[in-house]
Design an enzyme around this catalytic site. Structure first.
Site, PDB file in Angstrom:
ATOM      1  N   LYS A  24      33.349  68.723  31.856  1.00  0.00           N
ATOM      2  CA  LYS A  24      32.852  67.986  30.689  1.00  0.00           C
ATOM      3  C   LYS A  24      32.359  66.603  31.113  1.00  0.00           C
ATOM      4  O   LYS A  24      31.299  66.146  30.686  1.00  0.00           O
ATOM      5  CB  LYS A  24      33.959  67.869  29.623  1.00  0.00           C
ATOM      6  CG  LYS A  24      34.254  69.204  28.929  1.00  0.00           C
ATOM      7  CD  LYS A  24      35.507  69.176  28.055  1.00  0.00           C
ATOM      8  CE  LYS A  24      35.806  70.576  27.517  1.00  0.00           C
ATOM      9  NZ  LYS A  24      37.070  70.685  26.769  1.00  0.00           N
TER      10      LYS A  24
ATOM     11  N   GLN B  38      42.499  67.408  25.568  1.00  0.00           N
ATOM     12  CA  GLN B  38      42.393  68.756  26.144  1.00  0.00           C
ATOM     13  C   GLN B  38      43.647  69.576  25.846  1.00  0.00           C
ATOM     14  O   GLN B  38      44.770  69.090  25.978  1.00  0.00           O
ATOM     15  CB  GLN B  38      42.145  68.655  27.663  1.00  0.00           C
ATOM     16  CG  GLN B  38      41.884  69.980  28.354  1.00  0.00           C
ATOM     17  CD  GLN B  38      40.562  70.645  27.937  1.00  0.00           C
ATOM     18  OE1 GLN B  38      39.627  69.988  27.488  1.00  0.00           O
ATOM     19  NE2 GLN B  38      40.483  71.951  28.058  1.00  0.00           N
TER      20      GLN B  38
ATOM     21  N   ASP C 138      35.730  67.919  18.856  1.00  0.00           N
ATOM     22  CA  ASP C 138      36.224  69.290  19.055  1.00  0.00           C
ATOM     23  C   ASP C 138      36.177  70.079  17.747  1.00  0.00           C
ATOM     24  O   ASP C 138      36.268  71.310  17.763  1.00  0.00           O
ATOM     25  CB  ASP C 138      37.687  69.257  19.522  1.00  0.00           C
ATOM     26  CG  ASP C 138      37.841  69.508  21.014  1.00  0.00           C
ATOM     27  OD1 ASP C 138      36.969  70.184  21.593  1.00  0.00           O
ATOM     28  OD2 ASP C 138      38.836  69.034  21.577  1.00  0.00           O
TER      29      ASP C 138
HETATM   30  N1  GUN Z   1      41.216  74.114  25.668  1.00  0.00           N
HETATM   31  C1  GUN Z   1      40.488  75.259  25.682  1.00  0.00           C
HETATM   32  N2  GUN Z   1      39.345  75.113  24.967  1.00  0.00           N
HETATM   33  C2  GUN Z   1      39.363  73.846  24.494  1.00  0.00           C
HETATM   34  C3  GUN Z   1      38.449  73.095  23.699  1.00  0.00           C
HETATM   35  O1  GUN Z   1      37.403  73.559  23.252  1.00  0.00           O
HETATM   36  N3  GUN Z   1      38.820  71.802  23.450  1.00  0.00           N
HETATM   37  C4  GUN Z   1      39.986  71.270  23.903  1.00  0.00           C
HETATM   38  N4  GUN Z   1      40.270  69.999  23.564  1.00  0.00           N
HETATM   39  N5  GUN Z   1      40.848  71.943  24.642  1.00  0.00           N
HETATM   40  C5  GUN Z   1      40.533  73.221  24.934  1.00  0.00           C
END
Ligand code: GUN
Length: 290
Positions: free
Chosen positions: A52, A96, A119
């Site tokens: 990311k 995350q 998110d």
């Molecule tokens: N863990 C797995 N997919 C995601 C996501 O889309 N966002 C976040 N914050 N954690 C994740």
């Protein structure tokens, strides 16, 4: 059979975002700024967050990564979230997942300012999504909608089966595909671990979205001829023949299922790259609010 090529589409959208950022800079606006909080040392999470951050750089965003120890208390994590909420330079941020067991994910999600919740996990965003009101959509379901839309796949009136009821993929996906909108207007069945005779449902699916995290679980006999198959699974499976010691496997047995499909996502290179790009799109929108 046609591949739903998330890698190629994400590159196209990446260019679109980069151009939009350059235009903003020319207009004297600030760079969009995405921040991420990572608690602990989970290998997959580190890889995802690293990706990311890398993608932020590629499109000209500013990024901040806050790495916290696995024994960080819930109260301390909330303090960091409040600092990000109040930091006017940060347009959007994510925490995350998964989080260590001593931290309650719902409490953390609700501590995030919903206007910075890129998110799309905050109840305010999920509620608005259910109402069909403007909101941040969760990145994985949004990426799947984008894959369907940009490949002009008909969804109206189709039988759609979603496997998996997680808050971040299955449940929002089922809501979005049943909306009175394109892509949407499907008749949606949401299957999960307690579903009896799963194959009865999957064999009826014109569109099958699989998000259960069991490598190569979906076999050819479970899929209808001509179906659109979207594989959200991405599991590390031990593989001594690879330098890194593992390979990435989807939830679908690709080699035997693909010949039956009209469209199918590969793993890797299908849904995964779309997820990151949708997070960036949400951040671009968050930065537009100023
Ligand atoms: N863990 C797995 N997919 C995601 C996501 O889309 N966002 C976040 N914050 N954690 C994740």
């Amino acid at each position: 059979m046609q591949l739903l090529d998330g890698k190629a589409l994400s590159k196209t959208i990446q260019k679109e975002i980069k151009t939009a950022v350059e235009q903003r800079i020319q207009e004297g606006k600030k760079r969009p700024h995405l921040a991420a909080i990572l608690v602990g040392t989970d290998g997959a999470s580190q890889t995802y967050v690293g990706h990311k951050v890398k993608m932020c750089k590629a499109v000209g965003f500013q990024s901040t990564l806050l790495q916290l120890e696995s024994d960080t208390s819930q109260a301390d994590l909330i303090k960091h979230i409040q600092q990000f909420n109040e930091n006017e330079d940060i347009d959007g941020f994510i925490v995350q997942l998964p989080l260590p067991k001593h931290i309650d994910v719902n409490t953390i999600t609700e501590a995030i300012d919903y206007q910075k919740d890129v998110d799309g996990f905050h109840p305010q965003n999920i509620g608005r999504m259910a109402q069909n009101s403007p909101c941040f959509l969760p990145a994985t379901p949004a990426g799947i909608l984008e894959l369907l839309a940009r490949n002009k796949i008909e969804t109206s009136g189709k039988e759609c089966v979603v496997i998996g009821r997680s808050n971040i993929v299955g449940r929002p996906m089922s809501l979005l595909l049943s909306r009175n909108n394109y892509p949407g207007n499907c008749t949606v069945t949401l299957c999960h671990s307690r579903t009896q005779d799963l194959a009865v449902h999957t064999r009826r699916a014109d569109i099958l979205v699989v998000a259960l995290g069991k490598p190569e679980f979906i076999t050819a006999d479970m899929v209808k001829e001509g179906a659109v198959v979207v594989d959200v699974g991405i599991t590390r499976v031990a593989d001594a023949s690879r330098k890194r010691g593992y390979r990435l496997a989807g939830d679908v047995k690709f080699d035997e299922v693909a010949p039956k499909c009209s469209y199918i996502t590969p793993v890797p290179g299908g849904v995964g790259p779309m997820t990151v790009i949708m997070l960036l799109l949400n951040t671009l929108r968050a930065s537009d609010k100023e």
